[in-house]
Design an enzyme around this catalytic site. Structure first.
Site, short mmCIF file in Angstrom:
data_model
loop_
_atom_site.label_atom_id
_atom_site.label_comp_id
_atom_site.label_asym_id
_atom_site.label_seq_id
_atom_site.Cartn_x
_atom_site.Cartn_y
_atom_site.Cartn_z
N TYR A 146 5.22 7.41 -13.60
CA TYR A 146 4.35 6.30 -14.03
C TYR A 146 4.21 6.26 -15.55
O TYR A 146 4.19 5.18 -16.15
CB TYR A 146 2.97 6.42 -13.37
CG TYR A 146 3.00 6.14 -11.89
CD1 TYR A 146 3.49 4.92 -11.41
CD2 TYR A 146 2.57 7.07 -10.96
CE1 TYR A 146 3.53 4.65 -10.05
CE2 TYR A 146 2.61 6.81 -9.60
CZ TYR A 146 3.10 5.60 -9.16
OH TYR A 146 3.15 5.34 -7.81
C1 LIG Z 1 8.77 8.60 -7.64
C2 LIG Z 1 9.73 7.66 -6.87
C3 LIG Z 1 8.92 6.58 -6.18
C4 LIG Z 1 10.70 7.04 -7.89
O1 LIG Z 1 11.55 6.14 -7.20
P1 LIG Z 1 13.08 5.96 -7.64
O2 LIG Z 1 13.65 4.83 -6.90
O3 LIG Z 1 13.77 7.27 -7.52
O4 LIG Z 1 12.87 5.62 -9.19
P2 LIG Z 1 13.82 4.74 -10.13
O5 LIG Z 1 15.26 4.93 -9.72
O6 LIG Z 1 13.31 3.35 -10.17
O7 LIG Z 1 13.55 5.46 -11.52
C5 LIG Z 1 12.88 4.84 -12.58
C6 LIG Z 1 12.78 5.76 -13.75
O8 LIG Z 1 11.85 6.80 -13.50
C7 LIG Z 1 12.47 8.05 -13.66
N1 LIG Z 1 11.96 8.93 -12.62
C8 LIG Z 1 12.16 8.81 -11.30
N2 LIG Z 1 11.50 9.81 -10.66
C9 LIG Z 1 10.93 10.56 -11.62
C10 LIG Z 1 10.13 11.72 -11.61
N3 LIG Z 1 9.81 12.32 -10.47
N4 LIG Z 1 9.71 12.22 -12.80
C11 LIG Z 1 10.02 11.62 -13.97
N5 LIG Z 1 10.77 10.50 -14.04
C12 LIG Z 1 11.21 9.99 -12.89
C13 LIG Z 1 13.94 7.81 -13.49
O9 LIG Z 1 14.70 8.79 -14.17
C14 LIG Z 1 14.11 6.43 -14.07
O10 LIG Z 1 14.23 6.48 -15.47
P3 LIG Z 1 15.55 5.83 -16.17
O11 LIG Z 1 15.50 4.36 -15.78
O12 LIG Z 1 15.30 6.07 -17.61
O13 LIG Z 1 16.69 6.55 -15.57
C15 LIG Z 1 10.60 8.46 -5.84
O14 LIG Z 1 11.24 9.50 -6.51
C16 LIG Z 1 9.81 9.02 -4.67
O15 LIG Z 1 9.61 8.33 -3.66
N6 LIG Z 1 9.36 10.30 -4.76
C17 LIG Z 1 8.63 10.92 -3.68
C18 LIG Z 1 7.25 10.33 -3.50
C19 LIG Z 1 6.48 10.17 -4.80
O16 LIG Z 1 6.47 11.09 -5.63
N7 LIG Z 1 5.80 9.02 -4.99
C20 LIG Z 1 5.09 8.72 -6.23
C21 LIG Z 1 3.79 8.09 -6.01
S1 LIG Z 1 2.56 9.21 -5.34
#
Ligand SMILES: CC(C)(COP(=O)(O)OP(=O)(O)OC[C@H]1O[C@@H](n2cnc3c(N)ncnc32)[C@H](O)[C@@H]1OP(=O)(O)O)[C@@H](O)C(=O)NCCC(=O)NCCS
Length: 173
Positions: A146
């Protein structure tokens, strides 16, 4: 070479309904997966949260979801530069992205970003007033996800973050 589709072409975003098969959804977070399987439909029916899912158009598989609800935030939790432009009401209207998750095999392809942007666009499209967009990060990696979009942590709770509406609006003009 296989063409990689952008999330907007690859996925349909729609409200969660009974026909969506949630059994195989696995984000790597048991808590979020359990929520989607066992609680999300009921929350939607009871209007506790609106639940939206990303369905892959070709397979019909569910690859992501998020929840949105109305919320409030105490005025004195907001940083001074934002608070001083607001009336002295004890609490300020907000929307809360309570949960967000992407299926583990689909992570890292922009779907999380796509879901977050959709949640913001829907919130801006609502006629219900709100001033800040809140998110709850379940752990530090989620908090960093975030923060990469400019979300700031509340001083008293680093995993509760916000972005002012004024910062979001220009992104959708
Ligand atoms: C967090 C989550 C929703 C991200 O979804 P995603 O589809 O993998 O994310 P995106 O591909 O859109 O990534 C967007 C950006 O955030 C970054 N990012 C993704 N996960 C990250 C993490 N855990 N920590 C730091 N940065 C992260 C990516 O590197 C990317 O950056 P870039 O565009 O510079 O490469 C996913 O990893 C997830 O579902 N995780 C498990 C549940 C969770 O943690 N939910 C969060 C809310 S409680």
């Amino acid at each position: 070479m296989k063409k990689t589709l952008a999330p907007g072409e690859r996925y349909r975003l729609e409200p969660l309904v009974a026909r969506h098969d949630r059994r195989l959804f696995c984000s790597g977070s048991d808590e979020l997966d359990r929520y989607l399987r066992n609680q999300a439909s009921q929350d939607g029916r009871r209007r506790v949260a609106s639940v939206f899912v990303a369905v892959e158009k070709t397979s019909g598989e569910l690859h992501g979801f998020y929840t949105l609800s109305m919320a409030t935030v105490l005025l004195d939790r907001l940083p001074e530069p934002l608070a001083h432009r607001l009336p002295l009401y004890p609490s300020i209207p907000a929307v809360r992205l309570g949960r967000l998750a992407v299926h583990k095999d689909a992570q890292g392809h922009g779907i999380g970003t796509f879901l977050l942007m959709d949640a913001m666009a829907r919130s801006l499209g609502s006629e219900v007033a709100w001033v800040v967009f809140l998110v709850d990060a379940k752990d530090d990696p989620a908090r960093m996800f975030y923060q990469s979009f400019g979300f700031q942590s509340f001083q008293d709770e680093s995993r509760s973050l916000f972005l002012p509406r004024k910062t979001i609006e220009p992104l959708f003009r």
